[in-house]
Design a protein around this motif. Structure first.
Motif: not given
Length: 133
Positions: A94-101, A121-133
């Motif tokens: 997920h990416c997210a944002a926080e306001r700077l003081m 303060d805010y974040w989005g829905q996210g993107t799946q990352v899958t790493v296979s061995s």
């Protein structure tokens, strides 16, 4: 406010992905923008963060030699380049944002933002990352 993450997918161990986060609805350069990840049954883990105003960055020890965060302020977009991916990197990112003081934050502020992903303060829905061995 919208933070739209993209770029996830399925990759073999050792491979690379670049995530993008398009931000809208906030004054981009007044925020720290970061990434956190969450795997099933696990707590949120802060990954990386960048101060949009001056470009200060910080990445968690688990990724700092492999992941690079950057921003394109003209596009209100933050990127996470992930190299040498490992199976333990599998998660929803997920990416997210926080306001700077302060417009020019200290590096300790960016470290704190990264390491306390529940404080964004805010974040989005996210993107799946899958790493296979």
């Amino acid at each position: 406010v919208q933070l739209v993450a993209s770029g996830g997918g399925l990759v073999q161990a050792g491979g690379s992905l670049r995530l993008s986060c398009k931000v809208s609805g906030i004054a981009f350069n007044e925020y720290a923008i970061g990434w956190f990840r969450q795997a099933p049954g696990k707590e949120r883990e802060g990954v990386s963060c960048i101060s949009s105003s001056d470009g200060k960055t910080y990445s968690a020890d688990s990724v700092k030699d492999r992941f690079t965060i950057s921003s394109d302020n003209a596009k209100n977009t933050v990127y996470l380049q992930m190299n040498n991916l490992k199976p333990e990197d599998t998660a929803v990112y997920h990416c997210a944002a926080e306001r700077l003081m302060y417009l020019i934050p200290s590096i300790n502020t960016i470290i704190e933002v990264t390491e306390t992903p529940r404080e964004y303060d805010y974040w989005g829905q996210g993107t799946q990352v899958t790493v296979s061995s």
